[in-house]
Design a protein around this motif. Structure first.
Motif, PDB file in Angstrom:
ATOM      1  N   UNK A 147       3.312 -12.094 -16.145  1.00 24.60           N
ATOM      2  CA  UNK A 147       4.437 -13.031 -16.122  1.00 24.60           C
ATOM      3  C   UNK A 147       4.737 -13.466 -14.696  1.00 24.60           C
ATOM      4  N   UNK A 148       5.164 -14.689 -14.556  1.00 26.93           N
ATOM      5  CA  UNK A 148       5.628 -15.182 -13.259  1.00 26.93           C
ATOM      6  C   UNK A 148       4.496 -15.450 -12.292  1.00 26.93           C
ATOM      7  N   UNK A 149       4.887 -15.830 -11.084  1.00 26.77           N
ATOM      8  CA  UNK A 149       3.916 -16.128 -10.033  1.00 26.77           C
ATOM      9  C   UNK A 149       3.344 -14.825  -9.481  1.00 26.77           C
ATOM     10  N   UNK A 150       2.041 -14.810  -9.309  1.00 28.08           N
ATOM     11  CA  UNK A 150       1.392 -13.618  -8.789  1.00 28.08           C
ATOM     12  C   UNK A 150       1.207 -13.718  -7.293  1.00 28.08           C
ATOM     13  N   UNK A 151       1.212 -12.566  -6.633  1.00 26.38           N
ATOM     14  CA  UNK A 151       0.869 -12.539  -5.221  1.00 26.38           C
ATOM     15  C   UNK A 151      -0.633 -12.723  -5.095  1.00 26.38           C
ATOM     16  N   UNK A 152      -1.080 -13.095  -3.902  1.00 25.64           N
ATOM     17  CA  UNK A 152      -2.506 -13.263  -3.661  1.00 25.64           C
ATOM     18  C   UNK A 152      -3.246 -11.965  -3.936  1.00 25.64           C
ATOM     19  N   UNK A 153      -2.641 -10.849  -3.515  1.00 26.54           N
ATOM     20  CA  UNK A 153      -3.265  -9.535  -3.738  1.00 26.54           C
ATOM     21  C   UNK A 153      -3.489  -9.276  -5.222  1.00 26.54           C
ATOM     22  N   UNK A 154      -2.516  -9.640  -6.062  1.00 26.28           N
ATOM     23  CA  UNK A 154      -2.648  -9.435  -7.500  1.00 26.28           C
ATOM     24  C   UNK A 154      -3.753 -10.305  -8.079  1.00 26.28           C
ATOM     25  N   UNK A 155      -3.838 -11.546  -7.615  1.00 25.19           N
ATOM     26  CA  UNK A 155      -4.892 -12.443  -8.081  1.00 25.19           C
ATOM     27  C   UNK A 155      -6.273 -11.894  -7.728  1.00 25.19           C
ATOM     28  N   UNK A 156      -6.403 -11.375  -6.528  1.00 31.67           N
ATOM     29  CA  UNK A 156      -7.680 -10.825  -6.089  1.00 31.67           C
ATOM     30  C   UNK A 156      -8.070  -9.608  -6.935  1.00 31.67           C
ATOM     31  N   UNK A 157      -7.097  -8.762  -7.219  1.00 29.38           N
ATOM     32  CA  UNK A 157      -7.361  -7.575  -8.033  1.00 29.38           C
ATOM     33  C   UNK A 157      -7.800  -7.964  -9.432  1.00 29.38           C
ATOM     34  N   UNK A 158      -7.118  -8.933 -10.026  1.00 31.96           N
ATOM     35  CA  UNK A 158      -7.481  -9.397 -11.363  1.00 31.96           C
ATOM     36  C   UNK A 158      -8.881 -10.001 -11.361  1.00 31.96           C
ATOM     37  N   UNK A 159      -9.210 -10.755 -10.322  1.00 35.93           N
ATOM     38  CA  UNK A 159     -10.533 -11.369 -10.237  1.00 35.93           C
ATOM     39  C   UNK A 159     -11.620 -10.305 -10.164  1.00 35.93           C
ATOM     40  N   UNK A 160     -11.379  -9.271  -9.368  1.00 37.58           N
ATOM     41  CA  UNK A 160     -12.354  -8.191  -9.243  1.00 37.58           C
ATOM     42  C   UNK A 160     -12.541  -7.468 -10.572  1.00 37.58           C
ATOM     43  N   UNK A 161     -11.433  -7.204 -11.266  1.00 37.26           N
ATOM     44  CA  UNK A 161     -11.496  -6.531 -12.562  1.00 37.26           C
ATOM     45  C   UNK A 161     -12.228  -7.389 -13.579  1.00 37.26           C
ATOM     46  N   UNK A 162     -11.991  -8.692 -13.553  1.00 38.31           N
ATOM     47  CA  UNK A 162     -12.651  -9.612 -14.479  1.00 38.31           C
ATOM     48  C   UNK A 162     -14.152  -9.621 -14.269  1.00 38.31           C
ATOM     49  N   UNK A 163     -14.580  -9.696 -13.014  1.00 38.14           N
ATOM     50  CA  UNK A 163     -16.009  -9.730 -12.711  1.00 38.14           C
ATOM     51  C   UNK A 163     -16.703  -8.447 -13.171  1.00 38.14           C
TER      52      UNK A 163
END
Length: 353
Positions: free
Chosen positions: A108-124
């Motif tokens: 929910x809501x706007x994510x911090x850059x750090x959160x986006x990076x973590x999600x991207x790593x988990x997705x990959x």
């Protein structure tokens, strides 16, 4: 021999046998023998004839036999040749694109850059047989709030809140006997004059105001401000953030003691962030996905791993990070390449918003 010359030197039969050897290795991770290859060919060919072709491919440096009586598997050069000359990479379906977007944007809501990076790593990691790796340059975050809190007679905690919600803490040295009122005054001064600026801009603004506002702030407050900002924007900060997810996947399907040693070396490299900032440099000049196989990868060459990476950029087209997948040399490249490419494009969009 150049790749184009090597491709020309191979006839249709040799190309098919080479392709079957590589495809078998990517699927099973093991050498394949001439008898099995002969059963896979589109035209009938005896195992003896297949062995002759294998010998030719070995003399070209494309395949090798790990053991005397074993079949053949591709060399690093052979894998590179296969990827550049034979690999067919398709696009992602609409469903796959939506799945990646949903995973990266979860929450929910706007994510911090750090959160986006973590999600991207988990997705990959989730979409590949390897570990997801994201490296991001230290962001020039804009200040929202800064506060100094005494923790000892000669030390204070600096609490920095950025516009994106990121919170970081640092301990700085302060003059012994500095009154608490000076810490409060320093915090108020900074919050009043440098809100919305990056740390570098804040330091420049402080320098500019130092002479004209000297009467408005006493020497002790000036000391704590200078010390605090030096700690934040000075060279002591790590130049990059490294996020790795899915390391356990690298421990599955190990074939030999050598594989375990390879993974141990890789884990050590990841833990110590050995030259990790070089990942940013490796992709600085290139567009799209880049593939580093084994010793081609100067960061993790001792671990014999492959790295598939792509850069993401800010609104000024500067490379601000790299994401990708690291794993064994028998990665499913046809699958991993489009996933990495699209995830990098998505990260670029999210960083720029």
């Amino acid at each position: 021999m150049m790749k184009s010359e090597m491709l020309t030197a191979l006839d249709d039969r040799s190309r098919e046998i080479f392709r079957r050897i590589v495809e078998s290795y990517l699927e099973r991770g093991e050498p394949v023998g001439s008898r099995n290859i002969s059963r896979l060919l589109s035209t009938a060919l005896s195992p003896a004839s297949v062995r002759n072709v294998m010998s030719d491919l070995e003399s070209m440096g494309l395949v090798f036999a790990p053991h005397t009586s074993a079949g053949r598997m591709p060399t690093e050069m052979g894998l590179r040749f296969f990827i550049d000359s034979f690999l067919e990479v398709g696009g992602l379906s609409d469903g796959e694109r939506q799945a990646i977007e949903k995973q990266v944007r979860t929450g929910d809501g706007e994510k911090s850059v750090e959160s986006l990076l973590t999600e991207a790593s988990q997705t990959l990691s989730g979409l590949s047989e390897g570990a997801g790796v994201v490296v991001a340059a230290k962001q020039d975050l804009r200040l929202k709030h800064i506060e100094f809190v005494r923790i000892e007679q000669d030390r204070a905690l600096v609490v920095l809140v950025a516009d994106d919600g990121t919170v970081e803490n640092r301990v700085v040295t302060v003059p012994r006997g500095l009154p608490t009122s000076a810490l409060t005054e320093a915090s108020n001064y900074l919050n009043a004059h440098i809100r919305g600026r990056t740390l570098a801009e804040a330091r420049a603004e402080l320098e500019r105001k130092r002479e004209e506002r000297r009467q408005a702030i006493d020497a002790l407050s000036e000391t704590i401000i200078s010390e605090g900002l030096a700690q934040w924007s000075g060279p002591a900060q790590e130049p990059a953030t490294l996020i790795v997810r899915g390391r356990s996947k690298l421990l599955t399907d190990l074939r030999a003691i050598e594989d375990l040693e390879r993974i141990r070396i890789l884990f050590d490299d990841l833990e110590t962030k050995t030259d990790i900032i070089q990942l940013l440099n490796l992709t600085e000049e290139g567009e799209g996905v880049r593939i580093f196989i084994g010793s081609e990868n100067k960061l993790f060459s001792l671990s014999g791993s492959s790295l598939v990476v792509a850069p993401f950029r800010d609104s000024g087209e500067r490379v601000v990070g790299v994401l990708g997948v690291i794993g064994p040399t028998r990665l499913n490249y046809a699958r991993v390449i489009p996933v990495v490419d699209y995830t990098a494009q998505l990260m670029t969009q999210l960083i720029r918003r």
